[in-house]
Design an enzyme around this catalytic site. Sequence first.
Site, mmCIF file in Angstrom:
data_model
loop_
_atom_site.group_PDB
_atom_site.id
_atom_site.type_symbol
_atom_site.label_atom_id
_atom_site.label_comp_id
_atom_site.label_asym_id
_atom_site.label_seq_id
_atom_site.Cartn_x
_atom_site.Cartn_y
_atom_site.Cartn_z
ATOM 1 N N THR A 166 0.836 -1.202 0.000
ATOM 2 C CA THR A 166 0.000 0.000 0.000
ATOM 3 C C THR A 166 0.869 1.250 0.000
ATOM 4 O O THR A 166 2.087 1.173 -0.162
ATOM 5 C CB THR A 166 -1.029 -0.059 1.165
ATOM 6 O OG1 THR A 166 -1.937 1.031 1.013
ATOM 7 C CG2 THR A 166 -0.366 0.008 2.529
ATOM 8 N N LYS B 295 3.329 1.168 -3.903
ATOM 9 C CA LYS B 295 2.723 0.376 -4.986
ATOM 10 C C LYS B 295 3.490 0.454 -6.300
ATOM 11 O O LYS B 295 3.491 -0.498 -7.071
ATOM 12 C CB LYS B 295 1.279 0.831 -5.228
ATOM 13 C CG LYS B 295 0.327 0.342 -4.180
ATOM 14 C CD LYS B 295 -1.085 0.760 -4.492
ATOM 15 C CE LYS B 295 -1.997 0.401 -3.340
ATOM 16 N NZ LYS B 295 -3.374 0.795 -3.557
ATOM 17 N N ASN C 63 -0.512 -4.135 -5.973
ATOM 18 C CA ASN C 63 -1.004 -4.092 -4.589
ATOM 19 C C ASN C 63 -0.996 -5.467 -3.938
ATOM 20 O O ASN C 63 -1.308 -5.592 -2.755
ATOM 21 C CB ASN C 63 -2.420 -3.492 -4.524
ATOM 22 C CG ASN C 63 -3.491 -4.476 -4.925
ATOM 23 O OD1 ASN C 63 -3.278 -5.331 -5.774
ATOM 24 N ND2 ASN C 63 -4.657 -4.365 -4.313
ATOM 25 N N ASP D 185 -6.712 -3.842 -7.326
ATOM 26 C CA ASP D 185 -7.459 -2.590 -7.145
ATOM 27 C C ASP D 185 -8.386 -2.321 -8.339
ATOM 28 O O ASP D 185 -9.463 -1.743 -8.174
ATOM 29 C CB ASP D 185 -6.495 -1.398 -7.023
ATOM 30 C CG ASP D 185 -5.869 -1.301 -5.635
ATOM 31 O OD1 ASP D 185 -6.468 -1.801 -4.669
ATOM 32 O OD2 ASP D 185 -4.774 -0.717 -5.530
ATOM 33 N N GLY E 15 -6.160 12.879 -8.520
ATOM 34 C CA GLY E 15 -5.012 12.123 -8.020
ATOM 35 C C GLY E 15 -4.266 11.459 -9.163
ATOM 36 O O GLY E 15 -4.829 11.263 -10.254
ATOM 37 N N ALA E 16 -3.009 11.151 -8.902
ATOM 38 C CA ALA E 16 -2.192 10.527 -9.958
ATOM 39 C C ALA E 16 -1.219 9.520 -9.362
ATOM 40 O O ALA E 16 -0.185 9.233 -9.958
ATOM 41 C CB ALA E 16 -1.442 11.601 -10.748
ATOM 42 N N GLY E 17 -1.558 8.965 -8.198
ATOM 43 C CA GLY E 17 -0.698 7.956 -7.573
ATOM 44 C C GLY E 17 -1.114 6.556 -8.010
ATOM 45 O O GLY E 17 -1.782 6.375 -9.036
ATOM 46 N N GLY E 18 -0.704 5.573 -7.204
ATOM 47 C CA GLY E 18 -0.984 4.176 -7.544
ATOM 48 C C GLY E 18 -2.473 3.892 -7.685
ATOM 49 O O GLY E 18 -2.900 3.207 -8.621
ATOM 50 N N THR F 145 0.193 17.862 -7.977
ATOM 51 C CA THR F 145 1.451 17.988 -8.724
ATOM 52 C C THR F 145 1.129 17.707 -10.189
ATOM 53 O O THR F 145 0.935 16.551 -10.588
ATOM 54 C CB THR F 145 2.495 16.979 -8.195
ATOM 55 O OG1 THR F 145 2.574 17.128 -6.773
ATOM 56 C CG2 THR F 145 3.856 17.200 -8.819
ATOM 57 N N ARG G 236 2.654 14.937 -12.494
ATOM 58 C CA ARG G 236 2.264 13.523 -12.305
ATOM 59 C C ARG G 236 0.976 13.209 -13.065
ATOM 60 O O ARG G 236 0.788 12.107 -13.569
ATOM 61 C CB ARG G 236 2.080 13.209 -10.822
ATOM 62 C CG ARG G 236 3.378 13.176 -10.056
ATOM 63 C CD ARG G 236 3.164 12.688 -8.643
ATOM 64 N NE ARG G 236 3.121 11.242 -8.547
ATOM 65 C CZ ARG G 236 2.648 10.579 -7.495
ATOM 66 N NH1 ARG G 236 2.179 11.228 -6.446
ATOM 67 N NH2 ARG G 236 2.643 9.262 -7.474
HETATM 68 P P1 NAP Z 1 -0.139 7.600 -3.492
HETATM 69 O O1 NAP Z 1 0.422 6.788 -4.604
HETATM 70 O O2 NAP Z 1 0.743 7.996 -2.368
HETATM 71 O O3 NAP Z 1 -0.811 8.922 -4.140
HETATM 72 C C1 NAP Z 1 -1.366 9.909 -3.312
HETATM 73 C C2 NAP Z 1 -2.160 10.889 -4.164
HETATM 74 O O4 NAP Z 1 -2.823 11.802 -3.295
HETATM 75 C C3 NAP Z 1 -1.298 11.725 -5.115
HETATM 76 O O5 NAP Z 1 -2.037 12.025 -6.262
HETATM 77 C C4 NAP Z 1 -1.046 12.976 -4.261
HETATM 78 O O6 NAP Z 1 -0.765 14.135 -5.020
HETATM 79 C C5 NAP Z 1 -2.409 13.141 -3.612
HETATM 80 N N1 NAP Z 1 -2.357 13.921 -2.390
HETATM 81 C C6 NAP Z 1 -1.770 13.574 -1.232
HETATM 82 N N2 NAP Z 1 -1.933 14.541 -0.318
HETATM 83 C C7 NAP Z 1 -2.632 15.527 -0.932
HETATM 84 C C8 NAP Z 1 -3.092 16.817 -0.510
HETATM 85 N N3 NAP Z 1 -2.875 17.271 0.729
HETATM 86 N N4 NAP Z 1 -3.797 17.557 -1.391
HETATM 87 C C9 NAP Z 1 -4.031 17.100 -2.651
HETATM 88 N N5 NAP Z 1 -3.597 15.909 -3.105
HETATM 89 C C10 NAP Z 1 -2.904 15.133 -2.247
HETATM 90 O O7 NAP Z 1 -1.385 6.849 -2.813
HETATM 91 P P2 NAP Z 1 -2.443 5.854 -3.509
HETATM 92 O O8 NAP Z 1 -2.023 4.449 -3.312
HETATM 93 O O9 NAP Z 1 -2.686 6.342 -4.865
HETATM 94 O O10 NAP Z 1 -3.718 6.087 -2.559
HETATM 95 C C11 NAP Z 1 -4.467 7.283 -2.620
HETATM 96 C C12 NAP Z 1 -5.671 7.171 -1.692
HETATM 97 O O11 NAP Z 1 -6.539 6.126 -2.117
HETATM 98 C C13 NAP Z 1 -5.282 6.846 -0.246
HETATM 99 O O12 NAP Z 1 -6.132 7.593 0.597
HETATM 100 C C14 NAP Z 1 -5.585 5.372 -0.119
HETATM 101 O O13 NAP Z 1 -5.903 5.012 1.206
HETATM 102 C C15 NAP Z 1 -6.808 5.268 -1.019
HETATM 103 N N6 NAP Z 1 -6.991 3.908 -1.542
HETATM 104 C C16 NAP Z 1 -8.114 3.252 -1.213
HETATM 105 C C17 NAP Z 1 -8.328 1.981 -1.713
HETATM 106 C C18 NAP Z 1 -9.573 1.249 -1.357
HETATM 107 O O14 NAP Z 1 -9.623 0.050 -1.553
HETATM 108 N N7 NAP Z 1 -10.584 1.917 -0.865
HETATM 109 C C19 NAP Z 1 -7.391 1.368 -2.546
HETATM 110 C C20 NAP Z 1 -6.242 2.097 -2.877
HETATM 111 C C21 NAP Z 1 -6.049 3.356 -2.350
HETATM 112 P P3 NAP Z 1 0.755 14.543 -5.347
HETATM 113 O O15 NAP Z 1 1.135 13.730 -6.557
HETATM 114 O O16 NAP Z 1 0.660 15.989 -5.619
HETATM 115 O O17 NAP Z 1 1.577 14.205 -4.144
#
Ligand code: NAP
Length: 299
Positions: A85, A89, A110, A125, A150-153, A176, A179
């Site tokens: 997580t 990822k 994941n 996912d 968003g643009a993460g995993g 950002t 990304r």
């Molecule tokens: P990640 O790869 O770390 O990406 C985080 C994302 O959130 C990036 O786009 C980041 O933008 C943005 N972000 C972080 N803090 C921010 C802020 N203060 N303001 C605006 N944007 C912000 O994480 P991820 O794996 O993609 O996960 C993202 C979210 O999805 C998490 O909350 C995670 O718990 C949730 N999730 C849930 C499930 C589910 O099954 N429900 C599955 C996967 C993930 P930057 O690029 O600008 O840093």
Amino acid sequence: MHSRSPEAREALMRGKDPQRVTAATRLVCLLGHPVGHSRSPVMHNAAFLAQGIDMRYLAFDVLPEALPAAVAGLRALGVVGANVTVPHKETVVPLLDAVDPLALRIGAVNTIVNRQGVLTGYNTDIDGFLTALEQAGGRSPRGAHCLVLGAGGAARAVVAGLAQAGASDIVVYNRTASRARDLCAAAESWSMAPCHPVGESGLRRAAEEADIIVNATSLGLGDTVKLSPLPVDTIRGRQVIMDLTYGPRPTALIQRARSVGAIGVDGVEMLVQQAAGSYYLWTGRPAPVERMRDEVQNS
Ligand code: NAP
């Protein structure tokens, strides 16, 4: 005191300790940072217990610099597999021996399965997101205008899922901007749907035109529950709003969606569905989904 599950009560009545760990008990790990908030351990351990599978699931807080050692440790200890997580990822991909084509294409893993020391990465996912979206009812992704925040995993999995399900077009906004551009450039090569990045100035319009909006940022999690990456007054009653974050209180996005008559779905169902996908990969058995959902909602 934490109340016992029905399976645990039944086992105790039969004079057996349901939590008994022996030398044959196998381990599944969660690798993330932080992991303190994760519901995956309670979900998976309840499922193992419900199906009498002698495995345990433990969460490990792994700093980014320790990830290579943690992955090597999965091999060395012969664990069954792992979940990966935030924030690992994407960075875990080059550390694995093999990666499922879909996970490789989107560049995010994941789930890891350890088969005789060979670590293979998967991404559950994508299917988890699509199943949760489908179960929410309302607008199907087929032919839909979609906005992904968003643009993460997680965002990568969401874009892949929406494209796979036949979205008409996908707009990506991220804090950002570079990304978001990178994600769209990558998505153009592996998806059939056009994918465009949008900056702050185009966000409001993209939101108003969208049929489906997905928050795949971490904003909304924990202390940020009242914050939203999108001005909430852009939400319309005809839309489906899915927020991947989840917690005891609805996020600002979900609250607003529900107040204007839109469908607002939090991340619980996706969490359960992606977990069911991982569980199947580790055990070869369909997961007890209702049991897992119950555990997440009541723990
Ligand atoms: P990640 O790869 O770390 O990406 C985080 C994302 O959130 C990036 O786009 C980041 O933008 C943005 N972000 C972080 N803090 C921010 C802020 N203060 N303001 C605006 N944007 C912000 O994480 P991820 O794996 O993609 O996960 C993202 C979210 O999805 C998490 O909350 C995670 O718990 C949730 N999730 C849930 C499930 C589910 O099954 N429900 C599955 C996967 C993930 P930057 O690029 O600008 O840093």
